[in-house]
Design an enzyme around this catalytic site. Structure first.
Site, PDB file in Angstrom:
ATOM      1  N   CYS A   2       0.857  -1.185   0.000  1.00 46.61           N
ATOM      2  CA  CYS A   2       0.000   0.000   0.000  1.00 46.61           C
ATOM      3  C   CYS A   2       0.897   1.240   0.000  1.00 46.61           C
ATOM      4  O   CYS A   2       1.895   1.296   0.710  1.00 46.61           O
ATOM      5  CB  CYS A   2      -0.929   0.101   1.206  1.00 46.61           C
ATOM      6  SG  CYS A   2      -2.131  -1.216   1.287  1.00 46.61           S
ATOM      7  N   ARG A  27       3.972  -0.379  -4.788  1.00 47.02           N
ATOM      8  CA  ARG A  27       3.697  -0.935  -3.462  1.00 47.02           C
ATOM      9  C   ARG A  27       2.380  -1.706  -3.410  1.00 47.02           C
ATOM     10  O   ARG A  27       2.078  -2.373  -2.414  1.00 47.02           O
ATOM     11  CB  ARG A  27       3.640   0.189  -2.418  1.00 47.02           C
ATOM     12  CG  ARG A  27       4.915   0.982  -2.321  1.00 47.02           C
ATOM     13  CD  ARG A  27       4.774   2.100  -1.329  1.00 47.02           C
ATOM     14  NE  ARG A  27       4.598   1.600   0.014  1.00 47.02           N
ATOM     15  CZ  ARG A  27       5.579   1.286   0.838  1.00 47.02           C
ATOM     16  NH1 ARG A  27       6.813   1.418   0.447  1.00 47.02           N
ATOM     17  NH2 ARG A  27       5.327   0.845   2.045  1.00 47.02           N
ATOM     18  N   TRP A  74      -2.789  -2.719  -1.663  1.00 48.85           N
ATOM     19  CA  TRP A  74      -2.493  -4.140  -1.850  1.00 48.85           C
ATOM     20  C   TRP A  74      -3.316  -4.845  -0.773  1.00 48.85           C
ATOM     21  O   TRP A  74      -3.041  -4.715   0.408  1.00 48.85           O
ATOM     22  CB  TRP A  74      -1.004  -4.412  -1.662  1.00 48.85           C
ATOM     23  CG  TRP A  74      -0.588  -5.811  -2.017  1.00 48.85           C
ATOM     24  CD1 TRP A  74      -0.191  -6.272  -3.223  1.00 48.85           C
ATOM     25  CD2 TRP A  74      -0.523  -6.942  -1.123  1.00 48.85           C
ATOM     26  NE1 TRP A  74       0.107  -7.606  -3.155  1.00 48.85           N
ATOM     27  CE2 TRP A  74      -0.094  -8.046  -1.877  1.00 48.85           C
ATOM     28  CE3 TRP A  74      -0.801  -7.121   0.227  1.00 48.85           C
ATOM     29  CZ2 TRP A  74       0.082  -9.308  -1.332  1.00 48.85           C
ATOM     30  CZ3 TRP A  74      -0.635  -8.390   0.786  1.00 48.85           C
ATOM     31  CH2 TRP A  74      -0.189  -9.464  -0.001  1.00 48.85           C
ATOM     32  N   ASN A 100      -1.634   2.052   5.667  1.00 52.21           N
ATOM     33  CA  ASN A 100      -0.757   0.989   5.169  1.00 52.21           C
ATOM     34  C   ASN A 100      -0.351   0.165   6.376  1.00 52.21           C
ATOM     35  O   ASN A 100       0.216   0.715   7.321  1.00 52.21           O
ATOM     36  CB  ASN A 100       0.464   1.634   4.487  1.00 52.21           C
ATOM     37  CG  ASN A 100       1.582   0.644   4.241  1.00 52.21           C
ATOM     38  OD1 ASN A 100       1.333  -0.530   4.034  1.00 52.21           O
ATOM     39  ND2 ASN A 100       2.809   1.120   4.256  1.00 52.21           N
ATOM     40  N   GLY A 101      -0.687  -1.131   6.371  1.00 54.68           N
ATOM     41  CA  GLY A 101      -0.336  -1.973   7.513  1.00 54.68           C
ATOM     42  C   GLY A 101      -1.506  -2.866   7.879  1.00 54.68           C
ATOM     43  O   GLY A 101      -2.441  -3.021   7.098  1.00 54.68           O
ATOM     44  N   GLU A 486      17.119 -17.699  -8.570  1.00 53.62           N
ATOM     45  CA  GLU A 486      16.739 -16.316  -8.880  1.00 53.62           C
ATOM     46  C   GLU A 486      16.177 -16.210 -10.306  1.00 53.62           C
ATOM     47  O   GLU A 486      15.197 -15.505 -10.542  1.00 53.62           O
ATOM     48  CB  GLU A 486      17.962 -15.399  -8.675  1.00 53.62           C
ATOM     49  CG  GLU A 486      17.771 -13.949  -9.040  1.00 53.62           C
ATOM     50  CD  GLU A 486      16.641 -13.226  -8.289  1.00 53.62           C
ATOM     51  OE1 GLU A 486      16.083 -13.779  -7.335  1.00 53.62           O
ATOM     52  OE2 GLU A 486      16.309 -12.113  -8.721  1.00 53.62           O
ATOM     53  N   LYS A 490      12.431 -14.894 -11.190  1.00 55.60           N
ATOM     54  CA  LYS A 490      12.164 -13.770 -12.118  1.00 55.60           C
ATOM     55  C   LYS A 490      11.093 -14.174 -13.126  1.00 55.60           C
ATOM     56  O   LYS A 490      10.171 -13.422 -13.398  1.00 55.60           O
ATOM     57  CB  LYS A 490      13.426 -13.345 -12.893  1.00 55.60           C
ATOM     58  CG  LYS A 490      14.475 -12.576 -12.157  1.00 55.60           C
ATOM     59  CD  LYS A 490      14.116 -11.168 -11.787  1.00 55.60           C
ATOM     60  CE  LYS A 490      13.439 -11.000 -10.495  1.00 55.60           C
ATOM     61  NZ  LYS A 490      13.879 -11.191  -9.232  1.00 55.60           N
ATOM     62  N   GLU A 493       7.604 -14.526 -11.420  1.00 52.10           N
ATOM     63  CA  GLU A 493       7.041 -13.242 -10.986  1.00 52.10           C
ATOM     64  C   GLU A 493       6.385 -12.477 -12.126  1.00 52.10           C
ATOM     65  O   GLU A 493       5.309 -11.919 -11.956  1.00 52.10           O
ATOM     66  CB  GLU A 493       8.151 -12.345 -10.413  1.00 52.10           C
ATOM     67  CG  GLU A 493       8.593 -12.697  -9.022  1.00 52.10           C
ATOM     68  CD  GLU A 493       9.719 -11.787  -8.556  1.00 52.10           C
ATOM     69  OE1 GLU A 493       9.634 -11.259  -7.459  1.00 52.10           O
ATOM     70  OE2 GLU A 493      10.712 -11.600  -9.301  1.00 52.10           O
ATOM     71  N   HIS A 509      16.791 -36.570  -8.612  1.00 48.41           N
ATOM     72  CA  HIS A 509      15.961 -36.976  -7.471  1.00 48.41           C
ATOM     73  C   HIS A 509      14.528 -36.474  -7.604  1.00 48.41           C
ATOM     74  O   HIS A 509      13.828 -36.345  -6.602  1.00 48.41           O
ATOM     75  CB  HIS A 509      16.586 -36.479  -6.161  1.00 48.41           C
ATOM     76  CG  HIS A 509      17.957 -37.039  -5.927  1.00 48.41           C
ATOM     77  ND1 HIS A 509      18.175 -38.366  -5.661  1.00 48.41           N
ATOM     78  CD2 HIS A 509      19.171 -36.447  -5.978  1.00 48.41           C
ATOM     79  CE1 HIS A 509      19.481 -38.566  -5.529  1.00 48.41           C
ATOM     80  NE2 HIS A 509      20.107 -37.421  -5.723  1.00 48.41           N
ATOM     81  N   LYS A 608       6.132  -4.552  -4.253  1.00 45.94           N
ATOM     82  CA  LYS A 608       7.581  -4.458  -4.115  1.00 45.94           C
ATOM     83  C   LYS A 608       8.012  -4.420  -2.658  1.00 45.94           C
ATOM     84  O   LYS A 608       9.069  -4.920  -2.292  1.00 45.94           O
ATOM     85  CB  LYS A 608       8.079  -3.198  -4.827  1.00 45.94           C
ATOM     86  CG  LYS A 608       9.577  -3.114  -4.812  1.00 45.94           C
ATOM     87  CD  LYS A 608      10.134  -2.529  -6.058  1.00 45.94           C
ATOM     88  CE  LYS A 608      11.615  -2.729  -6.140  1.00 45.94           C
ATOM     89  NZ  LYS A 608      11.971  -4.096  -6.504  1.00 45.94           N
TER      90      LYS A 608
END
Ligand code: G6P
Length: 613
Positions: A2, A27, A74, A100-101, A486, A490, A493, A509, A608
């Site tokens: 947010c 955000r 968000w 925000n929170g 990573e 990417k 995402e 395995h 983010k």
């Protein structure tokens, strides 16, 4: 998550608030809203969707006023829809609040308020907070700042909030605990935001609001700060170093590709004043100031989330190799709750681009309470994690706007490598020859990245071939294993293709069962580090008709001949290969997502800065 923004001053608030929301959209972006005071009216407009949707809606309304607050959400409590979007009115519609929170005890508070006759429109914890503030304000006959202070004493959770009141066009009250909040001080005007990016265009004078502090922004008056326990504070004004051009796309179609291409510069910035190739030296003040602690550390625990956790894994390889100190790498979200053993002579390194990730911040607090020495590696200057650690190093990658982290990752790996080299040299566990060679090579990394970026068109071309894929496997060994993780992250995402990163030898395995001619397998097969063994793994994939995309060292023919597509990267020291091998994987994920028509900078469901658990 947010983004919140506020303005009070001489200018029209609406354009400043909308631009601010656009800067903070990284955000969260599932709904957005704005509240403005004009002619004694407190107008609230909000919509599901992005800031652009809010603009379409709001511009049909009265958007005048020189005071306002705005929010991009968000979702946590309640699905992303118009009713749950912020700002939220109080019962009387005299107050409007953005938040925000998470208010953890909202259910108990809500029950109490219902008993007092309050009704609720939304499913959010935020609406409970504004109703509580109104209840406290009316029942105690106090002003808004005092009501906020009294109400926040009843609240458990995290918040950055801003509130405006009908009939009070000269005041914004804001407060924070856990979630970030910055006040910009202009000429007779104040700006308020979750980070400095909406503010820098107007002023470089800011105050970072501290935990449990309440700020009162009065038109034409001095900034007032007091704590929720009613202690007055003197604002500490800081000059921002950020520039506006760092926040623009600069001709690129997306922030992500701009940030990928910035890496030669951002790595130079990370090393500036630290790596001196002429004198064959590294000077990291975060290490020098705490040398004894590092030299005597029995163990290092690295804690982080997401991409920063992957950087932490590479840091573990480097610190164990060079400094011979045992390292554990922990997901902050697990570490904070699993009753870990932490000793006074442990060093806890918290890695975070944003410096605001709630789980990493909580991991820092836990480790602190056990007496460990806490070292932060963060990108955003002045954020909560660097403010809550004993010492640390900034990565200096500059503002990263694309939700998928790229330049911050390579900067984190660079800082961790510098740290490992310094500890190793001082401890005598690293040979002088290896140290000198690696310092020289570090200095060459930015140029080597440029060489890889020159292959962008070729990568874009072959990326088109893979938009059909539902799954991808990424394989690497040693230092390249975290790079495989990573690379897979990417792709997931931003392109929504399922991807798994694996240590190459673990393939047999399990993941080998998935391989068929439909399955693209990305293999990082550079000459430094277990090359022959990775070649054998490639043979195993080939035998099962998998499509091989390989990242090889320049001049390689063996792997190239086995692969369907190959990207060459320059040779370097083994510990530095991740800084190069990560680049083509970033580019490949980017181009696949673009061809699939995905929203690269704002992928669905992600944010983010994850300031909730
Ligand atoms: C989110 C972001 C990731 C990031 C992670 C950790 O998930 O989308 O890009 O790696 O948070 O964030 P931090 O700011 O702590 O590095």
């Amino acid at each position: 998550m947010c983004g919140i923004v506020g303005y009070i001053g001489k200018q029209q608030a609406y354009p400043i608030l909308i631009k601010g929301l656009q800067r903070l959209e990284y955000r969260g972006y599932d709904s957005a809203g704005i509240a403005l005071i004009h002619n004694e009216n407190l107008n609230v407009y909000k919509t599901k969707g992005k800031v652009a949707d809010l603009v379409r809606f709001a511009e049909q309304q009265d958007i005048e006023g020189t005071i306002g607050i705005a929010h991009t959400r968000w979702a946590t409590h309640g699905e992303p829809n118009q009713v749950n979007a912020h700002p939220h009115y109080s019962q009387s519609e005299e107050l409007a609040l953005i938040h925000n929170g998470i208010i953890e005890n909202y259910a108990v508070l809500k029950e109490g308020l219902k008993e007092q006759g309050f009704t609720f429109n939304s499913e959010t914890d935020t609406e409970v907070l504004i109703q509580l503030i109104e209840y406290v304000k009316k029942s105690n006959h106090v002003d808004l700042t005092t009501a906020v202070q009294l109400a926040l004493n009843q609240v458990v959770g995290a918040y950055a909030i801003a509130i405006i009141e009908k009939g009070q066009p000269d005041t914004i009250v804001a407060a924070r605990k856990g979630s970030p909040l910055v006040v910009g001080i202009g000429d007779g005007e104040f700006f308020l935001a979750s980070d400095a990016t909406p503010i820098i265009e107007f002023t470089n004078q800011v105050v970072y609001v501290g935990d449990e502090e309440i700020v009162t922004l009065r038109r034409g008056k001095q900034l007032k700060i007091k704590t929720i326990s009613n202690v007055e504070k003197t604002p500490e004004i800081i000059k921002l170093e950020m520039t506006l051009s760092q926040l623009e796309k600069g001709g690129y179609p997306h922030f992500m590709i701009k940030e990928i291409f910035e890496q030669p510069k951002t790595l130079s910035d990370s090393m500036r004043g630290r790596v001196n190739v002429e004198e064959n030296n590294i000077t990291l003040s975060g290490f020098i100031d705490n040398k004894e602690k590092f030299l005597n550390a029995k163990r290092i625990i690295i804690t982080a989330c997401g991409t920063s956790w992957h950087a932490g894994l590479i840091g573990m390889y480097a610190i164990e190799e060079f400094a011979r100190i045992p390292v554990e790498v922990e997901y902050s979200s697990e570490f904070r709750y699993r009753k870990p053993v932490i000793n006074k002579d442990d060093i806890v390194i918290a890695i975070s681009q944003s410096g605001e990730t709630a789980d990493t911040l909580a991991a820092v607090e836990l480790a602190k309470s056990k007496g460990a020495f806490i070292f932060g590696i963060c990108n955003v200057v002045g954020a909560s994690i660097p403010r809550n650690t004993d010492s640390g190093c900034y990565t200096h990658a500059g503002p990263e706007i694309g939700v998928a982290s790229t330049k911050a990752f390579t900067a984190q790996v660079t800082v961790l490598t510098m740290l490992a080299l310094m500890i190793g040299r001082e401890k005598g566990t690293l040979s002088e020859e290896q140290y000198l060679k690696t310092v020289q090579e570090l200095g060459k990394i930015p140029e080597k990245i440029k060489y890889i970026l020159n292959q962008n068109d070729a990568i874009a071309q072959f990326a088109k071939t893979f938009t059909y894929a539902q799954n991808f496997i990424y394989l690497g060994r040693g230092y390249n294993f975290p790079v495989a993780l990573e690379g897979a992250l990417k792709l997931k995402e931003i392109s929504y293709i399922h991807a798994e990163g694996y240590p190459a030898a673990e393939m047999k395995h399990g993941p080998i069962a998935l391989i068929s001619q439909e399955m693209p397998v990305v293999v990082i097969a550079t000459s430094a580090g277990m090359y022959e063994k990775v070649v054998s793994n490639i043979q195993e994939i080939k035998a099962r008709k998998g499509k091989i995309i390989s990242i090889v060292t320049e001049g390689d023919v063996v792997v190239k001949n086995l692969s369907d597509y190959t990207i060459s990267i320059p040779d370097t020291e083994e510990c530095l290969v991740p800084l190069l091998a990560a680049i083509p994987l970033q580019l490949m994920a980017y181009h696949i997502a673009v061809v699939k028509g995905c929203d690269v900078d704002q992928p669905r469901n992600l944010a983010k800065s994850v300031t909730v658990e």
